[in-house]
Design a protein around this motif. Structure first.
Motif, PDB file in Angstrom:
ATOM      1  N   HIS A   1       0.928  -1.066  -0.059  1.00  0.00           N
ATOM      2  CA  HIS A   1      -0.068   0.006  -0.003  1.00  0.00           C
ATOM      3  C   HIS A   1       0.974   1.224  -0.075  1.00  0.00           C
ATOM      4  O   HIS A   1       0.481   2.293   0.664  1.00  0.00           O
ATOM      5  N   ALA A   2       1.790   1.291  -0.905  1.00  0.00           N
ATOM      6  CA  ALA A   2       2.993   2.417  -0.720  1.00  0.00           C
ATOM      7  C   ALA A   2       2.203   3.600  -1.545  1.00  0.00           C
ATOM      8  O   ALA A   2       2.455   4.795  -1.528  1.00  0.00           O
ATOM      9  N   GLY A   3       1.103   3.290  -2.539  1.00  0.00           N
ATOM     10  CA  GLY A   3       0.225   4.381  -3.199  1.00  0.00           C
ATOM     11  C   GLY A   3       0.773   4.714  -4.490  1.00  0.00           C
ATOM     12  O   GLY A   3       0.586   5.717  -4.929  1.00  0.00           O
ATOM     13  N   VAL A   4       1.955   4.205  -5.023  1.00  0.00           N
ATOM     14  CA  VAL A   4       2.578   4.720  -6.083  1.00  0.00           C
ATOM     15  C   VAL A   4       1.888   4.513  -7.194  1.00  0.00           C
ATOM     16  O   VAL A   4       1.587   5.372  -7.921  1.00  0.00           O
ATOM     17  N   CYS A   5       0.955   3.614  -7.405  1.00  0.00           N
ATOM     18  CA  CYS A   5       0.017   3.284  -8.423  1.00  0.00           C
ATOM     19  C   CYS A   5      -0.866   4.300  -8.519  1.00  0.00           C
ATOM     20  O   CYS A   5      -1.445   4.821  -9.575  1.00  0.00           O
TER      21      CYS A   5
ATOM     22  N   PRO B   1       6.876  -0.938  -6.138  1.00  0.00           N
ATOM     23  CA  PRO B   1       7.878  -1.432  -5.097  1.00  0.00           C
ATOM     24  C   PRO B   1       7.868  -2.751  -4.438  1.00  0.00           C
ATOM     25  O   PRO B   1       8.897  -3.188  -4.040  1.00  0.00           O
ATOM     26  N   SER B   2       6.541  -3.124  -4.234  1.00  0.00           N
ATOM     27  CA  SER B   2       6.490  -4.436  -3.794  1.00  0.00           C
ATOM     28  C   SER B   2       6.223  -5.535  -4.783  1.00  0.00           C
ATOM     29  O   SER B   2       6.577  -6.767  -4.528  1.00  0.00           O
ATOM     30  N   GLY B   3       6.248  -5.265  -6.250  1.00  0.00           N
ATOM     31  CA  GLY B   3       6.069  -6.361  -6.956  1.00  0.00           C
ATOM     32  C   GLY B   3       4.500  -7.015  -7.057  1.00  0.00           C
ATOM     33  O   GLY B   3       4.347  -7.944  -7.600  1.00  0.00           O
ATOM     34  N   ALA B   4       3.540  -6.271  -6.386  1.00  0.00           N
ATOM     35  CA  ALA B   4       2.317  -6.848  -6.280  1.00  0.00           C
ATOM     36  C   ALA B   4       1.491  -6.640  -7.514  1.00  0.00           C
ATOM     37  O   ALA B   4       0.606  -7.339  -8.139  1.00  0.00           O
TER      38      ALA B   4
END
Length: 70
Positions: free
Chosen positions: A22-26, A60-63
């Motif tokens: 849930h970094a929010g980059v997207c 960042p997580s590859g999700a």
């Protein structure tokens, strides 16, 4: 691992919720595509294939990842 798919004619976005941090980059990069308050929360038709690919490589997580449709 559970994977959700969101398709357009050229690309399929793959989302693995268990990897998401849930970094929010997207959401910050393409708010017209990613809206966690809506269902489905990913609407790939709201961006070009190139915009999607560029954003997906920044997860960042590859999700979030993608595959091309042939």
């Amino acid at each position: 691992m559970e994977t959700h798919e969101y398709k357009t004619g050229e690309i399929t976005i793959l989302w693995k919720p268990k990897l998401c941090i849930h970094a929010g980059v997207c959401v910050k990069s393409l708010p017209k595509v990613y809206n966690p308050k809506e269902r489905p929360w990913i609407k790939p038709e709201n961006a070009t294939t190139e915009e999607l690919k560029e954003q997906l490589m920044k997860c960042p997580s590859g999700a979030l990842s993608y595959k091309t449709n042939s």
